[in-house]
Design a protein around this motif. Structure first.
Motif, short mmCIF file in Angstrom:
data_model
loop_
_atom_site.label_atom_id
_atom_site.label_comp_id
_atom_site.label_asym_id
_atom_site.label_seq_id
_atom_site.Cartn_x
_atom_site.Cartn_y
_atom_site.Cartn_z
N VAL A 142 -17.78 -0.46 -0.33
CA VAL A 142 -16.71 -0.75 -1.28
C VAL A 142 -16.86 0.16 -2.48
CG1 VAL A 142 -15.69 -2.48 -2.80
CG2 VAL A 142 -16.58 -3.16 -0.55
N SER A 143 -15.79 0.84 -2.84
CA SER A 143 -15.74 1.64 -4.06
C SER A 143 -14.68 1.05 -4.96
CB SER A 143 -15.39 3.10 -3.74
OG SER A 143 -16.40 3.69 -2.96
N GLU A 144 -15.06 0.78 -6.20
CA GLU A 144 -14.13 0.19 -7.16
C GLU A 144 -13.78 1.23 -8.22
OE1 GLU A 144 -14.94 -4.30 -7.80
OE2 GLU A 144 -16.91 -3.31 -7.70
N TYR A 145 -12.52 1.22 -8.62
CA TYR A 145 -12.00 2.21 -9.55
C TYR A 145 -11.36 1.55 -10.77
CZ TYR A 145 -12.54 5.24 -5.51
OH TYR A 145 -13.06 5.93 -4.45
N ARG A 146 -11.56 2.19 -11.92
CA ARG A 146 -10.87 1.74 -13.13
C ARG A 146 -9.37 2.00 -12.98
NH1 ARG A 146 -13.92 5.52 -15.11
NH2 ARG A 146 -12.16 6.48 -16.17
N GLU A 147 -8.58 1.20 -13.66
CA GLU A 147 -7.13 1.41 -13.71
C GLU A 147 -6.87 2.84 -14.15
OE1 GLU A 147 -3.35 -0.66 -13.45
OE2 GLU A 147 -5.18 -1.83 -13.61
N GLY A 148 -6.00 3.54 -13.49
CA GLY A 148 -5.68 4.92 -13.83
C GLY A 148 -6.50 5.95 -13.07
N THR A 149 -7.50 5.52 -12.31
CA THR A 149 -8.31 6.48 -11.55
C THR A 149 -8.10 6.34 -10.04
OG1 THR A 149 -10.26 5.04 -11.46
CG2 THR A 149 -10.09 6.52 -13.35
N LEU A 150 -7.18 5.48 -9.65
CA LEU A 150 -6.83 5.30 -8.24
C LEU A 150 -5.31 5.30 -8.15
CD1 LEU A 150 -7.86 4.58 -5.31
CD2 LEU A 150 -7.51 2.19 -5.94
N THR A 151 -4.76 6.31 -7.52
CA THR A 151 -3.32 6.42 -7.36
C THR A 151 -2.99 6.32 -5.88
OG1 THR A 151 -3.18 7.85 -9.30
CG2 THR A 151 -1.29 7.86 -7.79
N LEU A 152 -2.27 5.27 -5.52
CA LEU A 152 -1.87 5.04 -4.12
C LEU A 152 -0.39 4.69 -4.11
CD1 LEU A 152 -4.96 2.87 -3.12
CD2 LEU A 152 -4.58 5.27 -2.56
N LEU A 153 0.44 5.70 -3.96
CA LEU A 153 1.89 5.50 -3.98
C LEU A 153 2.39 5.17 -2.58
CD1 LEU A 153 2.83 8.33 -6.51
CD2 LEU A 153 2.32 5.92 -6.95
N ASP A 154 3.69 5.25 -2.39
CA ASP A 154 4.29 4.75 -1.15
C ASP A 154 4.86 5.84 -0.24
OD1 ASP A 154 6.51 5.58 -2.52
OD2 ASP A 154 7.58 3.68 -2.37
N THR A 155 4.59 7.11 -0.52
CA THR A 155 5.07 8.21 0.30
C THR A 155 6.59 8.19 0.45
OG1 THR A 155 2.98 8.03 1.50
CG2 THR A 155 4.58 9.53 2.42
N GLY A 156 7.28 7.64 -0.53
CA GLY A 156 8.74 7.60 -0.49
C GLY A 156 9.32 6.52 0.39
N LEU A 157 8.51 5.56 0.81
CA LEU A 157 8.98 4.50 1.71
C LEU A 157 9.54 3.29 0.97
CD1 LEU A 157 6.04 4.65 4.29
CD2 LEU A 157 8.38 5.48 4.60
N GLY A 158 9.45 3.27 -0.36
CA GLY A 158 9.96 2.14 -1.13
C GLY A 158 9.06 0.92 -1.08
N ILE A 159 7.79 1.13 -0.80
CA ILE A 159 6.83 0.03 -0.72
C ILE A 159 6.29 -0.25 -2.12
CG2 ILE A 159 4.62 -0.73 0.24
CD1 ILE A 159 5.18 1.18 2.63
N LYS A 160 6.38 -1.50 -2.54
CA LYS A 160 5.88 -1.90 -3.86
C LYS A 160 4.40 -2.24 -3.76
CE LYS A 160 9.99 -1.82 -5.69
NZ LYS A 160 10.43 -0.51 -6.09
N ARG A 161 3.60 -1.68 -4.65
CA ARG A 161 2.17 -1.93 -4.70
C ARG A 161 1.83 -2.81 -5.90
NH1 ARG A 161 1.55 0.34 0.16
NH2 ARG A 161 1.65 2.59 0.22
N THR A 162 0.71 -3.55 -5.78
CA THR A 162 0.24 -4.37 -6.89
C THR A 162 -1.20 -3.96 -7.21
OG1 THR A 162 -0.79 -6.15 -5.60
CG2 THR A 162 1.61 -6.31 -5.96
N ASN A 163 -1.84 -4.72 -8.09
CA ASN A 163 -3.24 -4.42 -8.43
C ASN A 163 -4.20 -4.83 -7.31
OD1 ASN A 163 -3.07 -7.19 -8.76
ND2 ASN A 163 -4.14 -7.21 -10.73
N LYS A 164 -3.67 -5.38 -6.21
CA LYS A 164 -4.51 -5.69 -5.05
C LYS A 164 -4.47 -4.58 -3.99
CE LYS A 164 -4.49 -10.72 -5.26
NZ LYS A 164 -4.27 -11.95 -4.47
#
Length: 130
Positions: free
Chosen positions: A43-65
């Motif tokens: 398990v690797s944990e990241y501070r807010e702002g150091t992990l960017t995981l977008l949706d590749t243009g699929l319109g998928i909404k992400r949360t802090n989980k």
């Protein structure tokens, strides 16, 4: 084997992380038919702002989980991978409250010579593992 790496944002409790790992392991055992004791997880944990995981243009909404699962494994049939995705999402929703929209999976495949489980031997090549 397989080796699972979980990339998550800081803030989850130890029990939450344990449930995450247990749920993923059950998915691996079910989808790939590996032995129960075949468990390698990081398990690797990241501070807010150091992990960017977008949706590749699929319109998928992400949360802090949001959770990126990297699976390093020998070659697996496509059907097993698809089954793993489904079971993983089911388990993480049920056990951890993580929606499937927050689960990203990436496979990195390698061969038998790329694994040594100790003792200086490549157990898939020596026949100790199959």
């Amino acid at each position: 084997m397989p080796l699972l790496r979980f990339n998550i944002l800081l803030g989850r409790t130890d029990p939450e992380i344990s449930r995450l790992l247990d749920a993923a392991h059950r998915a691996i055992v079910t989808a790939f038919g590996v032995p129960e004791g075949d468990r390698y997880q990081l398990v690797s944990e990241y501070r807010e702002g150091t992990l960017t995981l977008l949706d590749t243009g699929l319109g998928i909404k992400r949360t802090n989980k949001v959770t990126l699962v990297e699976v390093t494994s020998r070659m697996r049939p496509e059907a097993q991978k698809k089954r793993f995705y489904e079971i993983l999402c089911e388990n993480l929703k049920e056990d951890c409250g993580i929606e499937s929209s927050d689960i990203i999976v990436s496979f990195v495949e390698n061969g038998d010579a790329d694994w040594s489980f100790g003792l200086g031997r490549a157990q898939f090549l020596t026949g100790e593992l199959s």
